[in-house]
Design a protein around this motif. Structure first.
Motif, PDB file in Angstrom:
ATOM      1  N   GLU A  48      23.350 -26.389   6.417  1.00  0.00           N
ATOM      2  CA  GLU A  48      23.042 -24.957   6.444  1.00  0.00           C
ATOM      3  C   GLU A  48      23.177 -24.316   5.066  1.00  0.00           C
ATOM      4  O   GLU A  48      22.358 -23.488   4.673  1.00  0.00           O
ATOM      5  N   ALA A  52      20.312 -22.556   2.930  1.00  0.00           N
ATOM      6  CA  ALA A  52      20.502 -21.208   2.388  1.00  0.00           C
ATOM      7  C   ALA A  52      20.191 -21.171   0.893  1.00  0.00           C
ATOM      8  O   ALA A  52      19.486 -20.270   0.412  1.00  0.00           O
ATOM      9  N   HIS A  55      16.426 -21.534   0.449  1.00  0.00           N
ATOM     10  CA  HIS A  55      15.683 -20.339   0.826  1.00  0.00           C
ATOM     11  C   HIS A  55      15.874 -19.230  -0.208  1.00  0.00           C
ATOM     12  O   HIS A  55      14.906 -18.585  -0.625  1.00  0.00           O
ATOM     13  N   ALA A  81      21.509 -15.950   0.681  1.00  0.00           N
ATOM     14  CA  ALA A  81      20.979 -16.224   2.014  1.00  0.00           C
ATOM     15  C   ALA A  81      22.131 -16.677   2.893  1.00  0.00           C
ATOM     16  O   ALA A  81      22.963 -17.486   2.471  1.00  0.00           O
ATOM     17  N   VAL A  83      22.633 -18.483   6.424  1.00  0.00           N
ATOM     18  CA  VAL A  83      21.975 -19.234   7.486  1.00  0.00           C
ATOM     19  C   VAL A  83      22.935 -19.341   8.668  1.00  0.00           C
ATOM     20  O   VAL A  83      24.087 -19.751   8.506  1.00  0.00           O
ATOM     21  N   SER A  97      17.932 -16.908   8.982  1.00  0.00           N
ATOM     22  CA  SER A  97      18.224 -16.915   7.553  1.00  0.00           C
ATOM     23  C   SER A  97      18.125 -15.475   7.080  1.00  0.00           C
ATOM     24  O   SER A  97      17.044 -14.878   7.107  1.00  0.00           O
ATOM     25  N   SER A 127      10.336 -20.133   3.553  1.00  0.00           N
ATOM     26  CA  SER A 127      10.192 -19.220   4.697  1.00  0.00           C
ATOM     27  C   SER A 127       9.185 -19.771   5.693  1.00  0.00           C
ATOM     28  O   SER A 127       9.387 -19.698   6.905  1.00  0.00           O
ATOM     29  N   LEU A 130      10.804 -22.654   7.808  1.00  0.00           N
ATOM     30  CA  LEU A 130      11.840 -22.340   8.789  1.00  0.00           C
ATOM     31  C   LEU A 130      11.239 -21.755  10.064  1.00  0.00           C
ATOM     32  O   LEU A 130      10.400 -20.866  10.011  1.00  0.00           O
ATOM     33  N   ILE A 134      13.871 -14.532  10.013  1.00  0.00           N
ATOM     34  CA  ILE A 134      14.172 -14.370   8.597  1.00  0.00           C
ATOM     35  C   ILE A 134      14.212 -12.886   8.309  1.00  0.00           C
ATOM     36  O   ILE A 134      13.215 -12.184   8.521  1.00  0.00           O
TER      37      ILE A 134
END
Length: 142
Positions: A48, A52, A55, A81, A83, A97, A127, A130, A134
């Motif tokens: 995670e 993060a 992202h 970010a 997550v 996220s 993005s 995922l 978001i």
């Protein structure tokens, strides 16, 4: 376009297992991970936090290029970010996220900035990857 790669190794099974993750670039090399680093805050990394970081960095770069493309040439962007992973039946699901952006871009209107940032969030390759909610919160300094 280049293909990037990472690798993971896990020895032992379940909670007792220990893992190591590495990246092609060497930025991560045999970084420990496992149940304790993922769910019990032990030292090491976890999927995670890697997502993060990916992202946040992807979105920030996409926004930087979008702002430059809109004629802005100065400023700073800092994104975190968060997550979220939640229990899902017998397993877990990454459900969100949350991007938090703090930016300073001289001469841009808040409306223009919000529009460009929303597009960067939508079009950032991570993005698109995922399959989770978001979100994006923005602080734009004058």
């Amino acid at each position: 376009m280049p293909t990037r790669n990472g690798s993971a190794r896990y020895e032992g099974l379940g909670k007792d297992g220990k893992g190591w993750v590495s990246t092609q670039s060497g930025a991560l090399s045999e970084q420990p991970y496992g149940f304790a680093t993922r769910f019990e805050n032990e030292p090491g990394t976890n999927p995670e936090e890697l997502i993060a970081a990916a992202h946040a960095s992807c979105f920030t770069m996409a926004l930087s290029f979008a702002l430059a493309g809109a004629g802005h040439h100065d400023g700073s962007l800092e994104t975190s970010a968060k997550v979220t992973v939640e229990k899902d039946g017998e397993g877990f699901t990454i459900t969100k996220s949350a991007l938090d952006l703090h930016a300073k871009v001289p001469g841009i209107s808040p409306d223009d900035f919000d529009r460009i940032a929303a597009e960067a969030k939508k079009n950032c390759p991570v993005s698109k990857l995922l399959n989770a909610e978001i979100t994006l919160s923005i602080t734009l300094d004058a």
